[in-house]
Design a protein around this motif. Sequence first.
Motif, PDB file in Angstrom:
ATOM      1  N   UNK A 148       4.770   3.886  12.550  1.00  0.00           N
ATOM      2  CA  UNK A 148       6.331   4.103  12.642  1.00  0.00           C
ATOM      3  C   UNK A 148       6.927   4.479  11.424  1.00  0.00           C
ATOM      4  N   UNK A 149       6.367   5.670  10.832  1.00  0.00           N
ATOM      5  CA  UNK A 149       6.794   6.400   9.936  1.00  0.00           C
ATOM      6  C   UNK A 149       6.655   8.007  10.477  1.00  0.00           C
ATOM      7  N   UNK A 150       7.889   8.592  10.054  1.00  0.00           N
ATOM      8  CA  UNK A 150       7.960   9.953  10.894  1.00  0.00           C
ATOM      9  C   UNK A 150       8.177  10.905   9.743  1.00  0.00           C
ATOM     10  N   UNK A 151       8.170  12.296  10.132  1.00  0.00           N
ATOM     11  CA  UNK A 151       8.235  13.387   9.399  1.00  0.00           C
ATOM     12  C   UNK A 151       9.642  13.341   8.682  1.00  0.00           C
ATOM     13  N   UNK A 152       9.507  13.500   7.484  1.00  0.00           N
ATOM     14  CA  UNK A 152      10.764  13.553   6.367  1.00  0.00           C
ATOM     15  C   UNK A 152      10.859  12.190   5.748  1.00  0.00           C
ATOM     16  N   UNK A 153      10.367  11.104   6.245  1.00  0.00           N
ATOM     17  CA  UNK A 153      10.732   9.578   5.720  1.00  0.00           C
ATOM     18  C   UNK A 153      10.095   9.681   4.048  1.00  0.00           C
ATOM     19  N   UNK A 154      11.041   9.121   3.331  1.00  0.00           N
ATOM     20  CA  UNK A 154      10.688   9.030   1.951  1.00  0.00           C
ATOM     21  C   UNK A 154      10.484   7.497   1.522  1.00  0.00           C
ATOM     22  N   UNK A 155       9.470   7.469   0.621  1.00  0.00           N
ATOM     23  CA  UNK A 155       9.160   6.044   0.346  1.00  0.00           C
ATOM     24  C   UNK A 155       8.529   5.929  -0.871  1.00  0.00           C
ATOM     25  N   UNK A 156       8.188   4.804  -1.589  1.00  0.00           N
ATOM     26  CA  UNK A 156       7.696   4.726  -2.930  1.00  0.00           C
ATOM     27  C   UNK A 156       6.415   3.887  -2.923  1.00  0.00           C
ATOM     28  N   UNK A 157       5.260   4.506  -3.610  1.00  0.00           N
ATOM     29  CA  UNK A 157       4.196   3.817  -3.599  1.00  0.00           C
ATOM     30  C   UNK A 157       4.148   2.457  -4.474  1.00  0.00           C
ATOM     31  N   UNK A 158       3.723   1.523  -3.988  1.00  0.00           N
ATOM     32  CA  UNK A 158       3.926   0.301  -4.390  1.00  0.00           C
ATOM     33  C   UNK A 158       2.520  -0.636  -4.888  1.00  0.00           C
ATOM     34  N   UNK A 159       1.224   0.042  -4.360  1.00  0.00           N
ATOM     35  CA  UNK A 159       0.091  -0.448  -4.600  1.00  0.00           C
ATOM     36  C   UNK A 159      -1.070   0.529  -4.237  1.00  0.00           C
ATOM     37  N   UNK A 160      -2.046   0.485  -5.143  1.00  0.00           N
ATOM     38  CA  UNK A 160      -3.283   1.415  -5.026  1.00  0.00           C
ATOM     39  C   UNK A 160      -4.317   0.592  -5.395  1.00  0.00           C
ATOM     40  N   UNK A 161      -5.378   0.689  -4.359  1.00  0.00           N
ATOM     41  CA  UNK A 161      -6.341  -0.033  -4.162  1.00  0.00           C
ATOM     42  C   UNK A 161      -7.540   1.005  -4.370  1.00  0.00           C
ATOM     43  N   UNK A 162      -8.275   1.123  -5.540  1.00  0.00           N
ATOM     44  CA  UNK A 162      -9.193   1.960  -5.624  1.00  0.00           C
ATOM     45  C   UNK A 162     -10.542   1.555  -5.107  1.00  0.00           C
ATOM     46  N   UNK A 163     -10.697   0.269  -4.818  1.00  0.00           N
ATOM     47  CA  UNK A 163     -11.909  -0.284  -4.272  1.00  0.00           C
ATOM     48  C   UNK A 163     -12.179   0.110  -2.774  1.00  0.00           C
ATOM     49  N   UNK A 164     -11.073  -0.234  -2.340  1.00  0.00           N
ATOM     50  CA  UNK A 164     -11.046   0.004  -0.649  1.00  0.00           C
ATOM     51  C   UNK A 164     -10.484   1.459  -0.405  1.00  0.00           C
ATOM     52  N   UNK A 165     -10.033   2.144  -1.441  1.00  0.00           N
ATOM     53  CA  UNK A 165      -9.403   3.543  -1.240  1.00  0.00           C
ATOM     54  C   UNK A 165      -8.371   3.520  -0.241  1.00  0.00           C
ATOM     55  N   UNK A 166      -7.216   2.600  -0.605  1.00  0.00           N
ATOM     56  CA  UNK A 166      -5.918   2.482   0.161  1.00  0.00           C
ATOM     57  C   UNK A 166      -4.867   2.501  -0.755  1.00  0.00           C
ATOM     58  N   UNK A 167      -3.632   3.041  -0.044  1.00  0.00           N
ATOM     59  CA  UNK A 167      -2.470   3.221  -0.605  1.00  0.00           C
ATOM     60  C   UNK A 167      -1.251   2.412   0.224  1.00  0.00           C
ATOM     61  N   UNK A 168      -0.531   1.744  -0.545  1.00  0.00           N
ATOM     62  CA  UNK A 168       0.592   1.095   0.162  1.00  0.00           C
ATOM     63  C   UNK A 168       1.940   1.723  -0.249  1.00  0.00           C
ATOM     64  N   UNK A 169       2.668   2.153   0.793  1.00  0.00           N
ATOM     65  CA  UNK A 169       4.074   2.690   0.322  1.00  0.00           C
ATOM     66  C   UNK A 169       5.182   1.865   1.121  1.00  0.00           C
ATOM     67  N   UNK A 170       6.244   1.815   0.322  1.00  0.00           N
ATOM     68  CA  UNK A 170       7.246   0.946   0.947  1.00  0.00           C
ATOM     69  C   UNK A 170       8.484   1.965   1.454  1.00  0.00           C
ATOM     70  N   UNK A 171       8.563   1.935   2.562  1.00  0.00           N
ATOM     71  CA  UNK A 171       9.683   2.651   3.190  1.00  0.00           C
ATOM     72  C   UNK A 171      10.918   1.619   3.476  1.00  0.00           C
ATOM     73  N   UNK A 172      11.779   1.317   2.312  1.00  0.00           N
ATOM     74  CA  UNK A 172      12.914   0.175   2.660  1.00  0.00           C
ATOM     75  C   UNK A 172      12.430  -1.204   2.562  1.00  0.00           C
TER      76      UNK A 172
END
Length: 269
Positions: A148-172
């Motif tokens: 449920x994220x769409x072309x042009x949505x802007x967010x902020x990276x809130x977490x980086x998991x280098x072990x599992x190679x995952x990224x969490x982005x906050x959209x509001x």
Amino acid sequence: MPSVGAGNVLNDLIASGKVQTIRLTHIFRQAQDSLIITNAHRINNGEFPVSSLPDAKKDFFFIKEDDPQNLFAQLQKVYKSLLPRYGFSSPQSMVLVPMNRGIAGTFTLNSQLQQLFNPAQKETITSNGTTYKIDDRVMQIRNNYEKLVFNGDIGTVTAVNTVDQQLTVSYGDRLVLYETSELDELVLAYAISIHKSQGSEYDVAIIPIFMQHFVLLQRNLVYTALTRAKKLCIFIGQPKAVAMAIKNNKGTVRTTFLQQFLTTSLTCR
């Protein structure tokens, strides 16, 4: 401007004459002191924007710079001096660029602006040549209906998991998890293309325009960029590039049949 995707829906609807349209041609009293509004009308009329008028508030600047190699230095001055002088901060701003490639394109500018705004050494994930870290501003570049994220949505990276190679982005108020294989859906968003900015607005719009953008320099592109600014607009670049864009009102021809369909089908009925 033409839509980001295929088609030419709005232009075809207007050109068909089958839907009610309203053209805004008059600057009302409450907007007459805004150079942003005044210059939007000037550009629409094929006229060069002005940086000052009697009794107008200072909400538009044109920083003349002939060498695109100096663009980042000019941006640093804007962020360190000009914006604070008028009560704005960098998170309120967006750099809007005609093209993605080149020294004055979004790819180069995002790398430079990331070092300016988020230089701290943090855990990172790198994908397709782009390094992401906590507090980076990012943009989704294609529709993802599962997340449920769409072309042009802007967010902020809130977490980086280098072990599992995952990224969490906050959209509001929503947190979205990305696997490394999904990072081709994201780009840094300190600078974005003018096309991607359609439908959005920012307190401050900073717009570099150089001759190296000549392939895309059109009046509707400059108009769209200028009108993304709510409170302050700053052009940086070559006057001849801005003049070229304003004179070029040909636009991009898209072969569609929506106008003909509306005209013929509604007439037949």
